[in-house]
Scaffold this motif. Structure first.
Motif, PDB file in Angstrom:
ATOM      1  N   LEU A  97      -5.284   5.326  -1.448  1.00 37.14           N
ATOM      2  CA  LEU A  97      -6.033   4.201  -0.783  1.00 37.14           C
ATOM      3  C   LEU A  97      -5.352   3.870   0.154  1.00 37.14           C
ATOM      4  O   LEU A  97      -4.649   3.706   0.923  1.00 37.14           O
ATOM      5  CB  LEU A  97      -6.822   3.092  -2.125  1.00 37.14           C
ATOM      6  CG  LEU A  97      -7.145   3.233  -2.862  1.00 37.14           C
ATOM      7  CD1 LEU A  97      -7.495   2.123  -3.586  1.00 37.14           C
ATOM      8  CD2 LEU A  97      -8.707   3.429  -2.482  1.00 37.14           C
ATOM      9  N   GLN A  98      -5.697   3.560   1.880  1.00 31.48           N
ATOM     10  CA  GLN A  98      -5.608   3.127   2.458  1.00 31.48           C
ATOM     11  C   GLN A  98      -5.222   1.228   2.303  1.00 31.48           C
ATOM     12  O   GLN A  98      -5.454   0.374   2.352  1.00 31.48           O
ATOM     13  CB  GLN A  98      -5.985   3.202   4.189  1.00 31.48           C
ATOM     14  CG  GLN A  98      -5.507   2.374   5.165  1.00 31.48           C
ATOM     15  CD  GLN A  98      -4.123   3.733   5.429  1.00 31.48           C
ATOM     16  OE1 GLN A  98      -4.319   4.938   5.592  1.00 31.48           O
ATOM     17  NE2 GLN A  98      -3.046   3.075   6.006  1.00 31.48           N
ATOM     18  N   CYS A  99      -3.868   0.706   2.892  1.00 35.81           N
ATOM     19  CA  CYS A  99      -3.209  -0.225   2.928  1.00 35.81           C
ATOM     20  C   CYS A  99      -4.960  -1.169   3.972  1.00 35.81           C
ATOM     21  O   CYS A  99      -4.307  -0.490   4.852  1.00 35.81           O
ATOM     22  CB  CYS A  99      -1.968  -0.651   2.610  1.00 35.81           C
ATOM     23  SG  CYS A  99      -1.249  -2.495   3.003  1.00 35.81           S
ATOM     24  N   GLY A 108      -1.500   4.609  -1.000  1.00 39.99           N
ATOM     25  CA  GLY A 108      -1.148   5.876  -2.494  1.00 39.99           C
ATOM     26  C   GLY A 108      -2.659   5.509  -2.951  1.00 39.99           C
ATOM     27  O   GLY A 108      -3.784   5.110  -2.738  1.00 39.99           O
ATOM     28  N   THR A 109      -1.978   5.859  -4.105  1.00 37.51           N
ATOM     29  CA  THR A 109      -3.311   5.892  -5.780  1.00 37.51           C
ATOM     30  C   THR A 109      -3.426   3.985  -6.267  1.00 37.51           C
ATOM     31  O   THR A 109      -2.235   3.329  -5.962  1.00 37.51           O
ATOM     32  CB  THR A 109      -2.674   6.881  -6.891  1.00 37.51           C
ATOM     33  OG1 THR A 109      -1.207   5.530  -7.366  1.00 37.51           O
ATOM     34  CG2 THR A 109      -2.537   7.760  -6.663  1.00 37.51           C
ATOM     35  N   LYS A 110      -4.346   3.836  -6.859  1.00 37.31           N
ATOM     36  CA  LYS A 110      -3.845   2.844  -7.213  1.00 37.31           C
ATOM     37  C   LYS A 110      -2.783   1.867  -7.781  1.00 37.31           C
ATOM     38  O   LYS A 110      -2.855   0.546  -7.787  1.00 37.31           O
ATOM     39  CB  LYS A 110      -5.412   2.250  -8.324  1.00 37.31           C
ATOM     40  CG  LYS A 110      -6.535   0.613  -8.552  1.00 37.31           C
ATOM     41  CD  LYS A 110      -7.169   1.095  -9.818  1.00 37.31           C
ATOM     42  CE  LYS A 110      -7.638  -0.182 -10.424  1.00 37.31           C
ATOM     43  NZ  LYS A 110      -8.446   0.395 -11.148  1.00 37.31           N
ATOM     44  N   ASP A 111      -2.546   2.474  -8.740  1.00 36.01           N
ATOM     45  CA  ASP A 111      -1.228   1.993  -9.615  1.00 36.01           C
ATOM     46  C   ASP A 111       0.102   1.996  -8.518  1.00 36.01           C
ATOM     47  O   ASP A 111       0.405   0.699  -8.379  1.00 36.01           O
ATOM     48  CB  ASP A 111      -0.639   2.802 -10.591  1.00 36.01           C
ATOM     49  CG  ASP A 111      -1.532   2.969 -11.728  1.00 36.01           C
ATOM     50  OD1 ASP A 111      -2.411   1.832 -12.193  1.00 36.01           O
ATOM     51  OD2 ASP A 111      -0.856   3.422 -12.186  1.00 36.01           O
ATOM     52  N   MET A 112      -0.327   2.797  -7.373  1.00 29.61           N
ATOM     53  CA  MET A 112       1.066   2.843  -5.884  1.00 29.61           C
ATOM     54  C   MET A 112       0.799   1.367  -5.381  1.00 29.61           C
ATOM     55  O   MET A 112       1.578   1.210  -4.440  1.00 29.61           O
ATOM     56  CB  MET A 112       0.789   4.454  -5.301  1.00 29.61           C
ATOM     57  CG  MET A 112       1.624   5.025  -6.626  1.00 29.61           C
ATOM     58  SD  MET A 112       1.066   6.647  -5.860  1.00 29.61           S
ATOM     59  CE  MET A 112       2.031   6.233  -4.254  1.00 29.61           C
ATOM     60  N   MET A 113      -0.261   1.165  -4.851  1.00 28.70           N
ATOM     61  CA  MET A 113      -0.955   0.448  -4.280  1.00 28.70           C
ATOM     62  C   MET A 113      -0.537  -1.148  -4.384  1.00 28.70           C
ATOM     63  O   MET A 113      -0.347  -1.964  -4.005  1.00 28.70           O
ATOM     64  CB  MET A 113      -2.321   0.277  -3.690  1.00 28.70           C
ATOM     65  CG  MET A 113      -3.013  -1.177  -2.565  1.00 28.70           C
ATOM     66  SD  MET A 113      -2.458  -0.101  -1.366  1.00 28.70           S
ATOM     67  CE  MET A 113      -3.284   1.616  -0.526  1.00 28.70           C
ATOM     68  N   LEU A 117       1.364  -3.890  -2.933  1.00 25.98           N
ATOM     69  CA  LEU A 117       1.024  -5.360  -2.252  1.00 25.98           C
ATOM     70  C   LEU A 117       1.837  -6.159  -3.275  1.00 25.98           C
ATOM     71  O   LEU A 117       1.861  -7.316  -1.622  1.00 25.98           O
ATOM     72  CB  LEU A 117      -0.692  -5.124  -2.627  1.00 25.98           C
ATOM     73  CG  LEU A 117      -1.872  -4.617  -1.542  1.00 25.98           C
ATOM     74  CD1 LEU A 117      -3.079  -4.277  -2.324  1.00 25.98           C
ATOM     75  CD2 LEU A 117      -1.611  -4.665  -0.469  1.00 25.98           C
ATOM     76  N   SER A 118       1.874  -6.299  -4.411  1.00 24.36           N
ATOM     77  CA  SER A 118       2.740  -7.141  -5.054  1.00 24.36           C
ATOM     78  C   SER A 118       4.122  -6.898  -4.152  1.00 24.36           C
ATOM     79  O   SER A 118       5.240  -7.911  -4.112  1.00 24.36           O
ATOM     80  CB  SER A 118       3.227  -6.732  -6.164  1.00 24.36           C
ATOM     81  OG  SER A 118       3.332  -6.048  -6.531  1.00 24.36           O
ATOM     82  N   THR A 119       4.638  -6.389  -3.852  1.00 20.48           N
ATOM     83  CA  THR A 119       6.328  -6.298  -3.561  1.00 20.48           C
ATOM     84  C   THR A 119       6.434  -6.751  -1.797  1.00 20.48           C
ATOM     85  O   THR A 119       7.110  -7.526  -1.523  1.00 20.48           O
ATOM     86  CB  THR A 119       6.701  -4.884  -3.125  1.00 20.48           C
ATOM     87  OG1 THR A 119       6.662  -4.573  -5.335  1.00 20.48           O
ATOM     88  CG2 THR A 119       7.595  -4.625  -3.028  1.00 20.48           C
ATOM     89  N   ASN A 120       5.310  -5.979  -1.386  1.00 23.27           N
ATOM     90  CA  ASN A 120       5.609  -5.846   0.175  1.00 23.27           C
ATOM     91  C   ASN A 120       4.966  -6.781   1.007  1.00 23.27           C
ATOM     92  O   ASN A 120       4.718  -7.477   1.903  1.00 23.27           O
ATOM     93  CB  ASN A 120       5.197  -5.197   1.316  1.00 23.27           C
ATOM     94  CG  ASN A 120       6.351  -3.637   0.794  1.00 23.27           C
ATOM     95  OD1 ASN A 120       7.699  -3.321   0.721  1.00 23.27           O
ATOM     96  ND2 ASN A 120       5.588  -2.355  -0.235  1.00 23.27           N
ATOM     97  N   HIS A 121       3.355  -7.582   0.785  1.00 24.46           N
ATOM     98  CA  HIS A 121       3.024  -7.906   1.179  1.00 24.46           C
ATOM     99  C   HIS A 121       1.724  -9.195  -0.560  1.00 24.46           C
ATOM    100  O   HIS A 121       0.856  -9.572   0.679  1.00 24.46           O
ATOM    101  CB  HIS A 121       0.889  -7.548   1.820  1.00 24.46           C
ATOM    102  CG  HIS A 121       1.690  -5.649   2.522  1.00 24.46           C
ATOM    103  ND1 HIS A 121       2.095  -5.936   3.281  1.00 24.46           N
ATOM    104  CD2 HIS A 121       1.099  -4.536   1.752  1.00 24.46           C
ATOM    105  CE1 HIS A 121       2.132  -5.063   3.780  1.00 24.46           C
ATOM    106  NE2 HIS A 121       1.904  -4.045   3.754  1.00 24.46           N
ATOM    107  N   PHE A 122       3.076  -9.987  -0.730  1.00 23.76           N
ATOM    108  CA  PHE A 122       2.240 -11.250  -1.350  1.00 23.76           C
ATOM    109  C   PHE A 122       1.784 -12.098  -0.875  1.00 23.76           C
ATOM    110  O   PHE A 122       0.662 -12.963  -1.130  1.00 23.76           O
ATOM    111  CB  PHE A 122       3.866 -11.539  -2.376  1.00 23.76           C
ATOM    112  CG  PHE A 122       3.289 -12.536  -3.534  1.00 23.76           C
ATOM    113  CD1 PHE A 122       2.779 -12.241  -4.415  1.00 23.76           C
ATOM    114  CD2 PHE A 122       3.034 -14.099  -2.953  1.00 23.76           C
ATOM    115  CE1 PHE A 122       2.156 -13.019  -5.505  1.00 23.76           C
ATOM    116  CE2 PHE A 122       2.885 -14.718  -3.787  1.00 23.76           C
ATOM    117  CZ  PHE A 122       2.478 -14.369  -5.535  1.00 23.76           C
ATOM    118  N   ASP A 123       3.059 -12.487   0.606  1.00 23.63           N
ATOM    119  CA  ASP A 123       1.761 -13.543   0.843  1.00 23.63           C
ATOM    120  C   ASP A 123       0.995 -13.562   1.823  1.00 23.63           C
ATOM    121  O   ASP A 123      -0.635 -14.630   1.505  1.00 23.63           O
ATOM    122  CB  ASP A 123       3.397 -13.892   1.743  1.00 23.63           C
ATOM    123  CG  ASP A 123       4.801 -14.828   1.385  1.00 23.63           C
ATOM    124  OD1 ASP A 123       5.210 -15.223   0.110  1.00 23.63           O
ATOM    125  OD2 ASP A 123       5.475 -14.472   2.480  1.00 23.63           O
TER     126      ASP A 123
END
Length: 275
Positions: A97-99, A108-113, A117-123
């Motif tokens: 999937l594309q971010c 990345g795959t679902k688990d990678m995404m 998202l939680s690490t880099n784009h939580f806000d």
């Protein structure tokens, strides 16, 4: 093994792909997919050039196409049917999937995404989850204060949920509201539901749930799902999303589910009008 000629005879004559929603022309009875039907001017049939054709959804052919075998396009080795392919793709471990965050090129795959998202784009994710949904019309701008006339001749405007309301008695068999269409929230009447679909240009098979989010019936479970994330961290085997094909429903989709036959009949009427 499915006969090659059979698969070809069940394909759209424009794009040559098996249509998920096969429409049959009234003149030459050729099959077209919904996307192709929308792409050409219906002044003449693209199959036989007959003037002013009409197109009807063929439910029998749709069931036949749904049973055709296919394989996962992401090479995970899964063999399934066309009707169940979307359900598989929603959980395919190899699908990338594309971010969706602006200016981010991560894929990345679902688990990678989920980790990304939680690490880099939580806000950004948290802001998107806590904002009220924006409902836009076909022109791409908000018209929250514009009034429309529904099919019963009543003036209707958007309520706080983004759904249309006319304030009249509703024909929905509802026990959760006061029996009126709005005026600002709750269940709306069938003519205003038609406005929801038309003005918001909803894809075939979608309606707005009571929170104003597009929802559709899953072919896997028969339940309504809007695909909205409800919790950030998965728990007890649930990924925290309403569907989109199985699992727990959000409260607003669950209220649709309690009157599922009514909404199924409504979607059939919408499909007939869109054909």
């Amino acid at each position: 093994m499915v006969d090659k000629n059979l698969a070809e005879s069940l394909s759209c004559i424009v794009c040559l792909e098996p249509p998920k929603d096969p429409f049959e022309s009234s003149c030459c009875h050729q099959l077209f997919c919904g996307n192709c039907c929308k792409s050409f001017q219906q002044k003449e049939c693209p199959g036989c050039r007959a003037p002013n054709p009409t197109f009807q959804l063929n439910h029998f052919v749709r069931r036949m196409i749904g049973e055709l075998p296919t394989v996962c396009p992401f090479d995970c080795g899964t063999k399934t049917t066309i009707g169940e392919l979307d359900s598989h793709l929603s959980r395919c471990p190899k699908r990338k999937l594309q971010c969706v965050i602006s200016n981010c090129n991560f894929e990345g795959t679902k688990d990678m995404m989920r980790t990304h998202l939680s690490t880099n784009h939580f806000d950004e994710v948290w802001t998107a989850l806590t904002q009220k949904p924006k409902v836009e019309n076909q022109a791409g701008f908000q018209d929250l204060h514009k009034s429309y006339i529904n099919s019963s001749g009543k003036k209707a405007v958007r309520g706080e949920t983004g759904k249309f309301y006319c304030g009249q008695k509703t024909d929905v068999p509802c026990t959760c509201c006061d029996g009126n269409c709005g005026p600002t929230n709750g269940c709306n009447c069938t003519p205003c539901m038609m406005l929801d679909v038309k003005v918001n240009n909803l894809p075939p098979g979608y309606i707005l749930n009571l929170a104003g989010y597009p929802a559709k019936i899953s072919t896997e479970t028969g339940g309504f799902y809007c695909g909205r994330r409800l919790v950030l961290k998965p728990k007890n085997g649930w990924d925290g999303v309403c569907g989109p094909n199985n699992g727990p429903q959000c409260p607003m989709c669950n209220r649709l589910q309690k009157r599922v036959q009514f909404y199924k009949d409504f979607l059939v009427k919408v499909s007939q009008q869109q054909a």
